[in-house]
Design an enzyme around this catalytic site. Structure first.
Site, PDB file in Angstrom:
ATOM      1  N   ASN A 108      28.739  34.076  33.972  1.00 13.80           N
ATOM      2  CA  ASN A 108      29.481  35.272  34.379  1.00 13.80           C
ATOM      3  C   ASN A 108      30.017  35.944  33.108  1.00 13.80           C
ATOM      4  OD1 ASN A 108      31.796  36.925  34.985  1.00 13.80           O
ATOM      5  ND2 ASN A 108      31.693  36.145  37.069  1.00 13.80           N
TER       6      ASN A 108
ATOM      7  N   HIS B 279      34.101  38.886  31.389  1.00  9.68           N
ATOM      8  CA  HIS B 279      35.116  38.931  30.322  1.00  9.68           C
ATOM      9  C   HIS B 279      34.644  39.711  29.097  1.00  9.68           C
ATOM     10  CE1 HIS B 279      37.685  36.475  32.586  1.00  9.68           C
ATOM     11  NE2 HIS B 279      37.749  35.380  31.847  1.00  9.68           N
TER      12      HIS B 279
ATOM     13  N   HIS C 298      30.650  40.811  38.308  1.00 10.41           N
ATOM     14  CA  HIS C 298      31.407  41.219  39.491  1.00 10.41           C
ATOM     15  C   HIS C 298      31.763  42.698  39.317  1.00 10.41           C
ATOM     16  CE1 HIS C 298      35.165  40.318  42.231  1.00 10.41           C
ATOM     17  NE2 HIS C 298      34.436  41.333  42.668  1.00 10.41           N
TER      18      HIS C 298
ATOM     19  N   ARG D  48      33.882  45.233  40.502  1.00 11.80           N
ATOM     20  CA  ARG D  48      35.086  45.330  41.337  1.00 11.80           C
ATOM     21  C   ARG D  48      35.299  46.766  41.777  1.00 11.80           C
ATOM     22  NH1 ARG D  48      38.315  40.508  40.800  1.00 11.80           N
ATOM     23  NH2 ARG D  48      39.740  41.589  42.164  1.00 11.80           N
TER      24      ARG D  48
ATOM     25  N   ARG E  82      37.646  47.345  36.935  1.00 14.71           N
ATOM     26  CA  ARG E  82      38.516  46.947  35.832  1.00 14.71           C
ATOM     27  C   ARG E  82      37.749  46.343  34.654  1.00 14.71           C
ATOM     28  NH1 ARG E  82      41.579  41.952  38.710  1.00 14.71           N
ATOM     29  NH2 ARG E  82      41.838  43.554  40.272  1.00 14.71           N
TER      30      ARG E  82
ATOM     31  N   GLU F  49      28.253  39.922  42.094  1.00 17.54           N
ATOM     32  CA  GLU F  49      29.393  39.574  42.952  1.00 17.54           C
ATOM     33  C   GLU F  49      30.055  40.853  43.404  1.00 17.54           C
ATOM     34  OE1 GLU F  49      32.259  37.172  41.011  1.00 17.54           O
ATOM     35  OE2 GLU F  49      30.828  35.611  40.551  1.00 17.54           O
TER      36      GLU F  49
ATOM     37  N   THR G 213      40.990  33.787  52.503  1.00 15.41           N
ATOM     38  CA  THR G 213      41.867  32.645  52.693  1.00 15.41           C
ATOM     39  C   THR G 213      42.227  32.275  51.258  1.00 15.41           C
ATOM     40  OG1 THR G 213      40.101  31.052  52.444  1.00 15.41           O
ATOM     41  CG2 THR G 213      40.521  31.828  54.667  1.00 15.41           C
TER      42      THR G 213
ATOM     43  N   GLU H 101      28.363  29.769  48.074  1.00 17.70           N
ATOM     44  CA  GLU H 101      28.840  29.324  46.767  1.00 17.70           C
ATOM     45  C   GLU H 101      30.154  28.619  47.015  1.00 17.70           C
ATOM     46  OE1 GLU H 101      29.208  32.183  43.556  1.00 17.70           O
ATOM     47  OE2 GLU H 101      30.604  30.857  42.492  1.00 17.70           O
TER      48      GLU H 101
ATOM     49  N   HIS I 234      33.711  28.482  39.858  1.00 14.85           N
ATOM     50  CA  HIS I 234      35.106  28.878  39.649  1.00 14.85           C
ATOM     51  C   HIS I 234      35.894  27.758  38.979  1.00 14.85           C
ATOM     52  CE1 HIS I 234      38.747  31.210  39.980  1.00 14.85           C
ATOM     53  NE2 HIS I 234      37.999  32.215  40.395  1.00 14.85           N
TER      54      HIS I 234
HETATM   55  N1  PXP Z   1      32.144  32.356  41.171  1.00 16.61           N
HETATM   56  C1  PXP Z   1      32.804  33.420  41.682  1.00 16.61           C
HETATM   57  C2  PXP Z   1      32.487  33.867  43.063  1.00 16.61           C
HETATM   58  C3  PXP Z   1      33.773  34.098  40.925  1.00 16.61           C
HETATM   59  O1  PXP Z   1      34.419  35.146  41.454  1.00 16.61           O
HETATM   60  C4  PXP Z   1      34.031  33.661  39.615  1.00 16.61           C
HETATM   61  C5  PXP Z   1      35.030  34.377  38.767  1.00 16.61           C
HETATM   62  O2  PXP Z   1      34.636  35.669  38.523  1.00 16.61           O
HETATM   63  C6  PXP Z   1      33.300  32.567  39.122  1.00 16.61           C
HETATM   64  C7  PXP Z   1      32.383  31.915  39.929  1.00 16.61           C
HETATM   65  C8  PXP Z   1      33.484  32.072  37.730  1.00 16.61           C
HETATM   66  O3  PXP Z   1      34.756  31.536  37.564  1.00 16.61           O
HETATM   67  P1  PXP Z   1      35.259  31.156  36.110  1.00 16.61           P
HETATM   68  O4  PXP Z   1      35.399  32.444  35.355  1.00 16.61           O
HETATM   69  O5  PXP Z   1      36.555  30.480  36.369  1.00 16.61           O
HETATM   70  O6  PXP Z   1      34.217  30.270  35.495  1.00 16.61           O
END
Ligand code: PXP
Length: 244
Positions: free
Chosen positions: A7, A10, A43, A45, A49, A70, A101, A151, A191
């Site tokens: 991902n 960042h 993602h 959004r 952002r 995402e 949730t 996921e 995550h």
């Molecule tokens: N999976 C999903 C659905 C997410 O929203 C995120 C965060 O954007 C991640 C995985 C990745 O999480 P992390 O940045 O904590 O590795």
């Protein structure tokens, strides 16, 4: 072994901090793929952002492995995905007051809305994944709305401190993965995963892709993105049981 999808949100967050053109997530995606990752996750959004529309347009043209978009299950995002056709689309709880949730998307509580989004995306030829807590009711609901993947949210596992709590959360993930598989769903996870905690998640046999962002990009800021991705792949490999 499970595949790594990085991902890169960042990278865009850093760019947006100055509203500059660098660092460019499109360039980052190329480095991530060269380093051996099997997919790129972003993602988009609703508030834009970090990742921008321009990024997803270009990533669709440049990513050669797998592009996982995402997004919230809104009309706007579903329309963007149907136009863009990412390889995979992961529905996440973005408008918290509507869909969440604590753990993930509340599929069980919003079956009709999510089923409609899943249907539109699948008709456009997109593989659909739902980001859910490792909760039996949510897994059942995900199968009910005919998602392709779930996921599993690994946040509670990642944040558990005591060994017994870690084991318990890992057990919930393993059980949910088995349940999902038995209902015909494929399984991803993500995550909060890190170089230190990824190994035990890799060992859950049903898990196909891991979506990992923060820990890799944080390390990349210090040692470079190529190395940070390679180190995560090595940590995953170390965590995989030996073939017999
Ligand atoms: N999976 C999903 C659905 C997410 O929203 C995120 C965060 O954007 C991640 C995985 C990745 O999480 P992390 O940045 O904590 O590795």
């Amino acid at each position: 072994m499970a595949h790594l999808c990085v991902n890169i949100d960042h990278i865009a967050t850093l760019r947006q901090a100055r509203r500059e053109t660098e660092p460019d997530p499109v360039a980052a995606a190329g480095i991530v793929e060269q380093a051996g990752a099997e997919g790129v996750t972003v993602h988009l959004r609703e508030d834009r952002r970090h990742i921008q529309d321009r990024d997803v347009d270009l990533l669709r043209k440049t990513v050669k492995t797998k592009l996982n978009l995402e997004m919230a299950a809104t009309d706007e995002m579903v329309a963007i995905a149907c136009r863009l056709r990412p390889d995979e689309s992961t529905l996440v709880p973005e408008k918290r007051e509507e869909l969440t949730t604590e753990g993930g998307l509340d599929v069980a509580g919003h079956e009709e809305k999510i089923a409609a989004a899943v249907k539109r995306l699948k008709l456009a030829g997109i593989t659909v994944s739902l980001f859910i807590a490792p909760d039996p009711a949510q897994v059942r609901a995900a199968a009910g709305v005919k998602a392709d993947f779930v996921e599993l949210h690994t946040g509670a596992y990642a944040h558990a401190l005591q060994p017994a709590e870690v084991d318990r959360e890992l057990g919930l993930l393993a059980t949910a993965a088995m349940q999902a598989h038995s209902l015909g769903l494929r399984v991803n996870a993500g995550h909060g995963l890190t170089y230190a905690n990824v190994g035990r998640v890799v060992r859950i046999p049903e898990v196909e892709d891991l979506n990992i962002g923060h820990n890799i990009i944080a390390r990349a800021a210090l040692v470079g993105l190529d190395r940070a991705v390679r180190e995560m792949l090595a940590a995953m490999k170390k965590g995989t049981p030996k073939e017999v």
